[in-house]
Design an enzyme around this catalytic site. Sequence first.
Site, PDB file in Angstrom:
ATOM      1  N   ASP A   1     -10.094 -16.411 -15.877  1.00 14.24           N
ATOM      2  CA  ASP A   1     -10.850 -16.843 -14.702  1.00 14.24           C
ATOM      3  C   ASP A   1     -11.978 -17.803 -15.090  1.00 14.24           C
ATOM      4  O   ASP A   1     -12.797 -17.468 -15.953  1.00 14.24           O
ATOM      5  CB  ASP A   1     -11.456 -15.594 -14.054  1.00 14.24           C
ATOM      6  CG  ASP A   1     -12.056 -15.848 -12.693  1.00 14.24           C
ATOM      7  OD1 ASP A   1     -11.287 -16.175 -11.777  1.00 14.24           O
ATOM      8  OD2 ASP A   1     -13.292 -15.731 -12.556  1.00 14.24           O
TER       9      ASP A   1
ATOM     10  N   ASP B   1      -4.068   3.871   2.851  1.00 17.78           N
ATOM     11  CA  ASP B   1      -5.502   3.579   3.075  1.00 17.78           C
ATOM     12  C   ASP B   1      -5.702   2.123   3.513  1.00 17.78           C
ATOM     13  O   ASP B   1      -6.835   1.670   3.653  1.00 17.78           O
ATOM     14  CB  ASP B   1      -6.326   3.888   1.815  1.00 17.78           C
ATOM     15  CG  ASP B   1      -5.999   2.949   0.643  1.00 17.78           C
ATOM     16  OD1 ASP B   1      -6.677   3.042  -0.400  1.00 17.78           O
ATOM     17  OD2 ASP B   1      -5.074   2.114   0.780  1.00 17.78           O
TER      18      ASP B   1
ATOM     19  N   ASP C   1      -5.655 -10.430 -15.252  1.00 10.68           N
ATOM     20  CA  ASP C   1      -6.688 -11.409 -14.915  1.00 10.68           C
ATOM     21  C   ASP C   1      -7.919 -11.108 -15.781  1.00 10.68           C
ATOM     22  O   ASP C   1      -8.461 -10.001 -15.723  1.00 10.68           O
ATOM     23  CB  ASP C   1      -7.055 -11.298 -13.425  1.00 10.68           C
ATOM     24  CG  ASP C   1      -7.437 -12.649 -12.838  1.00 10.68           C
ATOM     25  OD1 ASP C   1      -6.939 -12.986 -11.752  1.00 10.68           O
ATOM     26  OD2 ASP C   1      -8.220 -13.381 -13.496  1.00 10.68           O
TER      27      ASP C   1
ATOM     28  N   ASP D   1       0.849  -1.205   0.000  1.00 11.82           N
ATOM     29  CA  ASP D   1       0.000   0.000   0.000  1.00 11.82           C
ATOM     30  C   ASP D   1       0.879   1.248   0.000  1.00 11.82           C
ATOM     31  O   ASP D   1       1.743   1.415   0.860  1.00 11.82           O
ATOM     32  CB  ASP D   1      -0.883  -0.027   1.273  1.00 11.82           C
ATOM     33  CG  ASP D   1      -1.642   1.282   1.464  1.00 11.82           C
ATOM     34  OD1 ASP D   1      -1.990   1.596   2.623  1.00 11.82           O
ATOM     35  OD2 ASP D   1      -1.859   1.998   0.448  1.00 11.82           O
TER      36      ASP D   1
ATOM     37  N   GLU E   1      -7.812 -20.816 -16.025  1.00  7.78           N
ATOM     38  CA  GLU E   1      -8.192 -21.434 -14.755  1.00  7.78           C
ATOM     39  C   GLU E   1      -9.396 -22.311 -15.038  1.00  7.78           C
ATOM     40  O   GLU E   1     -10.421 -21.808 -15.510  1.00  7.78           O
ATOM     41  CB  GLU E   1      -8.545 -20.393 -13.696  1.00  7.78           C
ATOM     42  CG  GLU E   1      -8.805 -21.028 -12.346  1.00  7.78           C
ATOM     43  CD  GLU E   1      -9.782 -20.264 -11.468  1.00  7.78           C
ATOM     44  OE1 GLU E   1     -10.655 -19.582 -12.022  1.00  7.78           O
ATOM     45  OE2 GLU E   1      -9.667 -20.355 -10.242  1.00  7.78           O
TER      46      GLU E   1
ATOM     47  N   ASP F   1      -1.939  -1.189  -3.660  1.00  7.20           N
ATOM     48  CA  ASP F   1      -2.259  -0.431  -4.880  1.00  7.20           C
ATOM     49  C   ASP F   1      -1.118  -0.529  -5.896  1.00  7.20           C
ATOM     50  O   ASP F   1      -0.063  -1.105  -5.612  1.00  7.20           O
ATOM     51  CB  ASP F   1      -2.552   1.031  -4.518  1.00  7.20           C
ATOM     52  CG  ASP F   1      -1.463   1.637  -3.634  1.00  7.20           C
ATOM     53  OD1 ASP F   1      -1.815   2.298  -2.639  1.00  7.20           O
ATOM     54  OD2 ASP F   1      -0.279   1.404  -3.912  1.00  7.20           O
TER      55      ASP F   1
ATOM     56  N   HIS G   1      -4.588 -17.024  -4.561  1.00  9.91           N
ATOM     57  CA  HIS G   1      -5.430 -16.193  -3.695  1.00  9.91           C
ATOM     58  C   HIS G   1      -6.687 -16.913  -3.244  1.00  9.91           C
ATOM     59  O   HIS G   1      -7.450 -16.386  -2.423  1.00  9.91           O
ATOM     60  CB  HIS G   1      -5.797 -14.911  -4.446  1.00  9.91           C
ATOM     61  CG  HIS G   1      -6.639 -15.173  -5.633  1.00  9.91           C
ATOM     62  ND1 HIS G   1      -6.166 -15.823  -6.777  1.00  9.91           N
ATOM     63  CD2 HIS G   1      -7.946 -14.946  -5.866  1.00  9.91           C
ATOM     64  CE1 HIS G   1      -7.138 -15.951  -7.644  1.00  9.91           C
ATOM     65  NE2 HIS G   1      -8.233 -15.436  -7.120  1.00  9.91           N
ATOM     66  N   ASP G   2      -6.922 -18.103  -3.787  1.00 11.65           N
ATOM     67  CA  ASP G   2      -8.109 -18.885  -3.406  1.00 11.65           C
ATOM     68  C   ASP G   2      -7.771 -20.047  -2.488  1.00 11.65           C
ATOM     69  O   ASP G   2      -8.680 -20.755  -2.040  1.00 11.65           O
ATOM     70  CB  ASP G   2      -8.762 -19.502  -4.657  1.00 11.65           C
ATOM     71  CG  ASP G   2      -9.403 -18.484  -5.558  1.00 11.65           C
ATOM     72  OD1 ASP G   2      -9.481 -18.742  -6.775  1.00 11.65           O
ATOM     73  OD2 ASP G   2      -9.819 -17.419  -5.049  1.00 11.65           O
TER      74      ASP G   2
HETATM   75  O1  TEU Z   1     -12.118 -19.033  -8.739  1.00  9.63           O
HETATM   76  C1  TEU Z   1     -12.814 -20.094  -9.380  1.00  9.63           C
HETATM   77  C2  TEU Z   1     -13.075 -21.176  -8.473  1.00  9.63           C
HETATM   78  O2  TEU Z   1     -13.109 -22.326  -8.807  1.00  9.63           O
HETATM   79  C3  TEU Z   1     -13.362 -20.805  -7.088  1.00  9.63           C
HETATM   80  O3  TEU Z   1     -14.695 -21.185  -6.829  1.00  9.63           O
HETATM   81  C4  TEU Z   1     -12.411 -21.536  -6.214  1.00  9.63           C
HETATM   82  O4  TEU Z   1     -12.447 -22.911  -6.532  1.00  9.63           O
HETATM   83  C5  TEU Z   1     -12.869 -21.346  -4.820  1.00  9.63           C
HETATM   84  O5  TEU Z   1     -12.750 -19.978  -4.598  1.00  9.63           O
HETATM   85  C6  TEU Z   1     -12.020 -22.181  -3.893  1.00  9.63           C
HETATM   86  O6  TEU Z   1     -12.595 -22.066  -2.615  1.00  9.63           O
HETATM   87  C7  TEU Z   1     -12.029 -17.879  -9.563  1.00  9.63           C
HETATM   88  C8  TEU Z   1     -11.221 -16.831  -8.829  1.00  9.63           C
HETATM   89  O7  TEU Z   1      -9.887 -17.314  -8.656  1.00  9.63           O
HETATM   90  C9  TEU Z   1     -11.895 -16.579  -7.511  1.00  9.63           C
HETATM   91  O8  TEU Z   1     -11.116 -15.692  -6.698  1.00  9.63           O
HETATM   92  C10 TEU Z   1     -13.255 -15.979  -7.794  1.00  9.63           C
HETATM   93  O9  TEU Z   1     -13.957 -15.844  -6.566  1.00  9.63           O
HETATM   94  C11 TEU Z   1     -14.074 -16.868  -8.740  1.00  9.63           C
HETATM   95  O10 TEU Z   1     -13.334 -17.382  -9.834  1.00  9.63           O
HETATM   96  C12 TEU Z   1     -15.198 -16.049  -9.350  1.00  9.63           C
HETATM   97  O11 TEU Z   1     -14.632 -15.084 -10.223  1.00  9.63           O
END
Ligand code: TEU
Length: 547
Positions: free
Chosen positions: A199, A29, A102, A25, A243, A33, A315-316
């Site tokens: 995505d 904030d 993305d 950041d 993905e 960024d 990130h997921d």
């Molecule tokens: O994630 C796709 C996806 O399969 C997600 O449902 C993932 O498996 C889940 O978050 C795991 O718990 C993509 C993006 O990476 C995710 O951040 C988004 O929330 C999602 O698509 C919708 O755009």
Amino acid sequence: MAIMSDDAWWRSAVVYQIYPRSFADSDGDGIGDLPGITARLDHLAELGVDVLWLSPIYPSPQDDNGYDISDYTGIDPVFGTLADFDELLAGVHARGMKMIMDLVVNHTSDEHPWFVESRSSTDNPKREWYWWRPQPATDWQSFFSGPAWQLDPATGEYYLHLFSRKQPDLNWENPQVRTAIYDMMRWWLQRGVDGFRMDVINMISKDLDAGVFLPGPRIHEFLAEMHREVVAPHPDRLLTVGEMPGVTPEQARLFTDPARAEIDMVFQFEHVNLDQGAHKWDLRPLELLRLKESLGRWQVALADVGWNSLYWNNHDQPRAVSRFGSDAPQHRVAAAKLLATVLHLHRGTPYVYQGEELGMTNTPFAAITDFRDIESINYHATAVASGLPPDEVLAALRMMSRDNARSPVQWDSSPHAGFTTGLPWLPVNPNYPEINAADQWADPDSVLHHYRAVIALRHAEPAVVHGTFTMLLPEDPVVYAYTRTHGAVQLLVLANFSGAPAAAAVPGVAEWDAAQLVLGNLAGPPEAPASTPLRPWEARVLRRVAD
Ligand code: TEU
């Protein structure tokens, strides 16, 4: 149009994923960024990565942290401006790196002008840009919020949303939608970006009558059209990665076969579903045997055609060292280095998720109020309402919540780990005084320097990029072993996924005793012969050249 040959540039590349909200950041904030990223480019260049992948930075209501886009060709003010973007991209290119965006085109935000128009009346010209029906056309459940069909009072019809109610699915059957997406992609390419991470791209084709979308009947047609319209005019420049939740090895061979000109590689999900039962919150112990079987099967499937993406987290997903390694203080550094070694020596393009290069761990969330992610918050509400004990629900969230990956990058031991001078949108992991970039740059034995070494090995050793993969010890419950062979050069990777010593009992291991140890993760006798038992969380890479 150039068909990617064996030496496509991205086969020897390493990609680094930035989740901008949590990276750095610059204005206090509490939200990362673009200028914050620009200020940290030397960290990335020194790490040695080749490509940056930015999670969404477009205008968005932030219902799903930017994966709900309301303007595809802008920058959300929370991240900065298009001028900030241009400065970042120039800094990336000046350091010899590339940057991919993305691409979130299975759905938009419900605040995107396209959807605002579409929902305004049943005869609006954009009505068919989304999926509208008088009644739910399928029994699909959304990933985030109950049934996938939402009644819209304005017209009394239902619209489809595979994710949150604020993420209506685009109708890719409509050629006007496809044309608008391709125009947007070209706009970013003309601005200088070097490709796209796409995505849930295998969800864009849907057959409502047949009730299928993973994959839908026209997915290959759509991806080939996108390649023809957008990618083909830029031979040998771009990276496209799809993905694809649920994609199989057989499907991935088709998607990534260069002769089919669809996409370069896919993110598959098999190995990140091995520690789950009926759903992601139904936790199961992770067994190395199943991990080896899964990753090994993907190596075989894409050995002769197509290409793998290689990742432990993003990130997921929870943090790699907490999920696949050990974040116990006495093992964390060795385990984090071991995971880097095992993944990056596979055949494919490795992805490093921000903070993974530091061995950052899952966050010790104390209560549901600590979470920010829509998926976690909605699951907690639903699960507790269904009668599940709140402590059990919280335990599952602590292990699997996407917020584990979204705690701010730990830059140094100053307040908030140097991420912000304000209050971070999600608290910094309290272990930042022990785990941060500044300390690790100064420590040659750090996780960070190990990532530099394993990335450098990929850039220096053709066998890492081009070598054939052979899994060894498939039945060994704690040792992950495999070879890579390229001409006369052979690499042997040995890794002990346990906190106890383990025999390196690969067939003929004694013949490796004279081999060169090109990479190890533990201090100690550098000439340790291959046949020496592996110490807890020890990884070794040996190299020999056949006579
Ligand atoms: O994630 C796709 C996806 O399969 C997600 O449902 C993932 O498996 C889940 O978050 C795991 O718990 C993509 C993006 O990476 C995710 O951040 C988004 O929330 C999602 O698509 C919708 O755009």
